[in-house]
Scaffold this motif. Structure first.
Motif: not given
Length: 463
Positions: A24, A29-30, A109, A114
Motif C-alpha cells: 500500500n 496497492n493491496d 485508498r 488503510t
C-alpha cells in the motif's frame, strides 16, 4: 589465482540490500510488492509512471529523515509534488469537479483504516548478520500520517509480521515479542543513530551523500561535489578560538571547583545535620500519618469482616430454613403415614393395598416432578458455564457463582444502557447538523450566489 579467489569470497562483504518490500505504498496497492537484489547490483527500469521513483522513495524513507526528502526527485520533481500522505493514501491522479472546477486528488485508498508497510533487509554475508529496517504508516487524527519505526536483527516480512492484528497497540505487542526487534515510534533521530551504529557509519554525511546520489541526474563539477558532499568542513581559526575559550572556561571551572571544595568542607557538617534532621522529621511525619489513618484502616478491616460474617450468616440461615422446610414436609409425611397405619390397623389391612397403590402413584408423580426440576437445573447450569452438581457443596458453590454472575451482568447492563443513551444523543446531534447542512445546500442550489443563507436573510431584513 589465490588473490582472485579471496576477492570473490569477499565480494558481498558489508551490508547490502537483500530485499525491499512495500505494501500500500503509492500506486503499489493491496498486494505485497518485493524486489530482491540479494546483495548484488540491480537495474530498475520501466515506462514513465510505472513506479520506479516510488520504489526509490520507499528505500529513501528507510534511511533519510522524512522532513528532508523531496519525493519523486528521481523523476525530476523539485517541489512538493508528492508527500508522505499521498503515498499512504495512494494518490494517482487529479480530477476537476464539475461545479467548483477545482482539481481534486483521487486516491486508491481514501479510507482512514488503510496502512502502509515498507521493509528493507540489509545482509552482511561476511559476518552472517542482518539489519532489517521497517516503517509502518497509518492515518491518524486530522488526516495526519502516524509513523512506527523499527529495527530488527532478524529478517521481517509483511505477510508474517504486519498482518492479522486488531489495532496499532496489538501490532506493537506482537512486534515486541519478536527477538531482536526495537521500536522507536516517531523518533527518527534515535532510529537513525541506531541503524547507523549497526551499519558502522560514524557520520551522518554518508546518509546525506546517499540522498544526494540516489536521485542524481548529472554532476556538473566533480571537485565541487566531493568538497560539498563527501568532505567534512573544517575551520582552523574557529577551532583555535574554541580551544582558547575552552581553556578559559576550564580555568574558571578549576577555580570554581577549588572554591566549591573549600565551601563543601565548611558546610559538610551542616549539610549532614540537615539531612539527619530531614530524615528524623520525615519519620515523625510518617508516624503521625499512620496514627491518623490507623482508625480508618481498622474500621475498614472490621467492616470487611462484618460483611463477610453477615453474608455467611445469611447463607447459613437460608440453609437452616430449607432444612426446616424439609423437616416439616417429612413430619407431615410421617403424620400421614401414621394415620394410614392406624386406619390399616383398624380395618385389619382391608384398605391398605389401595392406599399403598395411591402412595406409589403419588411418589411416582413426585419423582417425575423432581426429575424435571433436576433436568431444568442441569440445562441451565450448562448454559451458564457452571459445574454439574454431584453433591450439596457443588450446589452451594453454584449459588455463590451465580450471584456473582448476576452482579456482573447487572453492571454490564448498566454500562450498555449508558453507552446506548450516549450514542442516541450523538445520533440526534448529527441528525440536527445534517438537516442544517442539507438546508444550507438546498438554499445555495436555489441561488446563484454562494452567500450563506443566514447572511441573505439578514440582508432581506436590513432592506
Amino acid at each position: 589465482m589465490n588473490d582472485l579467489f579471496s576477492q570473490s569470497e569477499n565480494y558481498n562483504a558489508g551490508f547490502r540490500l537483500e530485499y525491499l518490500e512495500v505494501f500500500n505504498w503509492g500506486t503499489f496497492n493491496d498486494v505485497i510488492w518485493r524486489i530482491s537484489p540479494n546483495g548484488y547490483n540491480a537495474l530498475l527500469t520501466g515506462d514513465i509512471g510505472s513506479g520506479k521513483s516510488t520504489l526509490v522513495d520507499a528505500l529513501t524513507c528507510l534511511l533519510v529523515p522524512h522532513n528532508k526528502i523531496v519525493f519523486n526527485k528521481a523523476a525530476g520533481a523539485e517541489g512538493k509534488e508528492r508527500n508522505l500522505l499521498s503515498y499512504v493514501r495512494g494518490e494517482y491522479k487529479k480530477e476537476k469537479e464539475e461545479i467548483t472546477k477545482v482539481a481534486k486528488k483521487v486516491y486508491l485508498r481514501p479510507n482512514d483504516d488503510t496502512y502502509t508497510v515498507i521493509i528493507g533487509n540489509f545482509k552482511n554475508e561476511g559476518y552472517g548478520e542482518n539489519v532489517c529496517l521497517a516503517q509502518f504508516f497509518w492515518i491518524g487524527k486530522d488526516n495526519k500520517v502516524e509513523k512506527l519505526l523499527l529495527i530488527s536483527t532478524t529478517p521481517l516480512s509483511t505477510k508474517q509480521h504486519f498482518s492479522d492484528f486488531t489495532d496499532i497497540t496489538d501490532l506493537k505487542k506482537k512486534l515486541r515479542n519478536i527477538e531482536g526487534v526495537q521500536l522507536y515510534n516517531d523518533n527518527f533521530s534515535q532510529y537513525s543513530e541506531n541503524f547507523r551504529r549497526l551499519f558502522g557509519m560514524n557520520s551522518e554525511k554518508a546518509i546525506d551523500l546517499f540522498y544526494q546520489t540516489v536521485s542524481m541526474k548529472s554532476v556538473s563539477s566533480l571537485t565541487d561535489f566531493v568538497r560539498d558532499q563527501m568532505l567534512e568542513r573544517t575551520d582552523i581559526k574557529e577551532q583555535i578560538t574554541i580551544l582558547l575559550n575552552r581553556f578559559e572556561d576550564l580555568k574558571k571551572a578549576h577555580e570554581a571547583v577549588v572554591n566549591a571544595r573549600e565551601q563543601f568542607q565548611i558546610l559538610k557538617p551542616l549539610v549532614e545535620s540537615c539531612v539527619e534532621y530531614g530524615k528524623v522529621n520525615r519519620e515523625i511525619e510518617n508516624i503521625d500519618a499512620m496514627l491518623g489513618i490507623a482508625p480508618s484502616w481498622f474500621a475498614e478491616k472490621k467492616w470487611h469482616f462484618l460483611k463477610q460474617a453477615i453474608e455467611q450468616t445469611a447463607q447459613d440461615l437460608n440453609k437452616l430454613n430449607q432444612k426446616q422446610q424439609q423437616n416439616i414436609e417429612e413430619l407431615d409425611r410421617l403424620e400421614r403415614r401414621k394415620q394410614s397405619i392406624l386406619i390399616d390397623i383398624e380395618n385389619n389391612g382391608g384398605k391398605r393395598i389401595e392406599q399403598i397403590g395411591e402412595e406409589i402413584k403419588r411418589q411416582e408423580e413426585e419423582k417425575i416432578r423432581k426429575q424435571a426440576d433436576f433436568n431444568d437445573y442441569e440445562r441451565l447450569v450448562k448454559k451458564t458455564g457452571l459445574k454439574l452438581v454431584e453433591n450439596e457443596k457443588d450446589f452451594e458453590d453454584n449459588i455463590l457463582t451465580g450471584n456473582q454472575l448476576i452482579e456482573e451482568c447487572t453492571q454490564l447492563d448498566r454500562e450498555y444502557r449508558i453507552e446506548r443513551d450516549n450514542r442516541v444523543s450523538e445520533l440526534r446531534k448529527m441528525e440536527t447538523d445534517y438537516k442544517l447542512s442539507l438546508s444550507e445546500l438546498q438554499s445555495l442550489r436555489e441561488r446563484k450566489t454562494k452567500i450563506p443563507s443566514w447572511l441573505v436573510e439578514f440582508r432581506i431584513q436590513l432592506c
